[in-house]
Design a protein around this motif. Structure first.
Motif, PDB file in Angstrom:
ATOM      1  N   THR A   7     -30.480 -31.539  19.240  1.00 26.99           N
ATOM      2  CA  THR A   7     -31.203 -32.748  19.642  1.00 26.99           C
ATOM      3  C   THR A   7     -30.565 -33.269  20.924  1.00 26.99           C
ATOM      4  O   THR A   7     -29.329 -33.284  21.043  1.00 26.99           O
ATOM      5  CB  THR A   7     -31.173 -33.821  18.533  1.00 26.99           C
ATOM      6  N   CYS A   9     -30.707 -36.298  24.129  1.00 26.89           N
ATOM      7  CA  CYS A   9     -31.182 -37.518  24.777  1.00 26.89           C
ATOM      8  C   CYS A   9     -30.394 -37.680  26.076  1.00 26.89           C
ATOM      9  O   CYS A   9     -29.703 -36.750  26.503  1.00 26.89           O
ATOM     10  CB  CYS A   9     -31.066 -38.737  23.861  1.00 26.89           C
ATOM     11  N   ARG A  15     -29.975 -41.966  20.370  1.00 22.39           N
ATOM     12  CA  ARG A  15     -31.067 -41.244  19.718  1.00 22.39           C
ATOM     13  C   ARG A  15     -30.675 -39.870  19.183  1.00 22.39           C
ATOM     14  O   ARG A  15     -30.920 -39.570  18.006  1.00 22.39           O
ATOM     15  CB  ARG A  15     -32.253 -41.117  20.676  1.00 22.39           C
ATOM     16  N   SER A  16     -30.104 -39.010  20.015  1.00 18.79           N
ATOM     17  CA  SER A  16     -29.810 -37.648  19.549  1.00 18.79           C
ATOM     18  C   SER A  16     -28.742 -37.612  18.457  1.00 18.79           C
ATOM     19  O   SER A  16     -28.879 -36.813  17.515  1.00 18.79           O
ATOM     20  CB  SER A  16     -29.470 -36.713  20.709  1.00 18.79           C
ATOM     21  N   SER A  35     -25.946 -32.271  18.524  1.00 20.26           N
ATOM     22  CA  SER A  35     -26.584 -33.162  19.489  1.00 20.26           C
ATOM     23  C   SER A  35     -25.785 -33.153  20.783  1.00 20.26           C
ATOM     24  O   SER A  35     -24.587 -32.855  20.782  1.00 20.26           O
ATOM     25  CB  SER A  35     -26.714 -34.581  18.935  1.00 20.26           C
ATOM     26  N   GLY A  37     -26.022 -34.847  25.190  1.00 17.94           N
ATOM     27  CA  GLY A  37     -26.687 -35.690  26.172  1.00 17.94           C
ATOM     28  C   GLY A  37     -26.721 -35.011  27.529  1.00 17.94           C
ATOM     29  O   GLY A  37     -25.912 -34.131  27.824  1.00 17.94           O
ATOM     30  N   MET A  84     -35.649 -36.097  23.170  1.00 13.61           N
ATOM     31  CA  MET A  84     -36.091 -37.391  22.672  1.00 13.61           C
ATOM     32  C   MET A  84     -37.197 -38.015  23.515  1.00 13.61           C
ATOM     33  O   MET A  84     -37.923 -38.874  23.018  1.00 13.61           O
ATOM     34  CB  MET A  84     -34.905 -38.363  22.576  1.00 13.61           C
ATOM     35  N   ASP A  85     -37.343 -37.596  24.780  1.00 15.96           N
ATOM     36  CA  ASP A  85     -38.442 -38.114  25.602  1.00 15.96           C
ATOM     37  C   ASP A  85     -38.811 -37.110  26.685  1.00 15.96           C
ATOM     38  O   ASP A  85     -38.126 -36.103  26.881  1.00 15.96           O
ATOM     39  CB  ASP A  85     -38.124 -39.494  26.186  1.00 15.96           C
ATOM     40  N   VAL A  88     -36.239 -36.337  29.482  1.00 18.41           N
ATOM     41  CA  VAL A  88     -35.191 -35.430  29.017  1.00 18.41           C
ATOM     42  C   VAL A  88     -35.731 -34.004  28.949  1.00 18.41           C
ATOM     43  O   VAL A  88     -35.079 -33.056  29.389  1.00 18.41           O
ATOM     44  CB  VAL A  88     -34.629 -35.885  27.646  1.00 18.41           C
ATOM     45  N   ASP A 112     -42.871 -39.980  23.206  1.00 26.45           N
ATOM     46  CA  ASP A 112     -41.476 -40.278  23.504  1.00 26.45           C
ATOM     47  C   ASP A 112     -40.883 -41.186  22.442  1.00 26.45           C
ATOM     48  O   ASP A 112     -41.580 -42.018  21.866  1.00 26.45           O
ATOM     49  CB  ASP A 112     -41.356 -41.012  24.848  1.00 26.45           C
ATOM     50  N   ASP A 115     -35.640 -45.099  24.606  1.00 29.35           N
ATOM     51  CA  ASP A 115     -34.197 -45.326  24.569  1.00 29.35           C
ATOM     52  C   ASP A 115     -33.934 -46.798  24.241  1.00 29.35           C
ATOM     53  O   ASP A 115     -34.378 -47.679  24.971  1.00 29.35           O
ATOM     54  CB  ASP A 115     -33.601 -44.975  25.933  1.00 29.35           C
TER      55      ASP A 115
END
Length: 147
Positions: A7, A9, A15-16, A35, A37, A84-85, A88, A112, A115
Motif C-alpha cells: 500500500t 501513499c 493512509r498506507s 506499506s 510512501g 491511495m490516490d 500517487v 481517491d 489525504d
C-alpha cells in the motif's frame, strides 16, 4: 500462494500504514502486506497520532508503524501495489518505468482516498473507515481488475 500487497501513499504517515494493518487483519496469513510512501519526510517516524487514534477506535494497532520510503525493490516484491490516490498512482507509474505497471492500481477502483493530513480528528476517522470498508474489495488469492 500467499499474496504480497504493497500500500502506498505520499508519506507513509496516515493512509498506507492504516491500509496495511486493515488488510492484514482481514486476510491474516493469506497475505503479507507492507506499506511505503513516495517521500521520505516521515522515514522511521510513527504514524500520525490522529490516524493511530482512528485505528484504535476500529480495533487496530498502528503504534508499531515506522514510516518508510518506497524502493524499486518494493515494487518488484509485491503482487499488487495499491495507491491511495491518483497522484500517487501516476507517480508510481513514472517510477516504475513500465516493469510492474500491471501490478499498479488504486486502492478503491475509480476513487481517491483523500489525504487527511492537516485536517481534524473526524477527517482521520472518515479516512480510516473508508480504507477499512475497502478491504473487502481485495481478495487474498487473486488480482482484482485495474481501476
Amino acid at each position: 500462494m500467499m499474496r504480497k500487497i504493497l500500500t502506498v501513499c505520499l508519506g507513509n504517515y496516515c493512509r498506507s500504514p492504516f491500509a496495511q494493518v486493515a488488510l492484514t487483519r482481514r486476510y491474516g496469513a493469506a497475505v503479507t502486506v507492507r506499506s511505503a510512501g513516495l517521500i521520505g519526510k516521515w522515514q522511521d517516524q510513527p504514524a500520525h497520532p490522529s490516524m493511530i487514534n482512528a485505528a484504535r477506535r476500529l480495533g487496530l494497532d498502528l503504534t508499531h508503524h515506522r514510516g518508510r520510503q518506497i524502493t524499486v525493490g518494493d515494487l518488484d516484491w509485491a503482487d499488487d501495489v495499491l495507491a491511495m490516490d491518483t497522484a500517487v498512482l501516476d507517480t508510481l507509474r513514472a517510477i516504475d518505468g513500465g516493469h510492474t505497471t500491471h501490478k499498479l492500481r488504486l486502492y478503491l477502483p475509480g476513487r481517491d482516498i483523500p489525504d487527511p493530513t492537516g485536517q481534524g480528528e473526524d477527517t482521520f476517522k472518515e479516512c480510516a473507515m473508508l480504507i477499512e470498508a475497502g478491504t473487502a474489495l481485495h481478495t487474498a488469492g487473486r488480482r482484482q481488475p485495474s481501476g
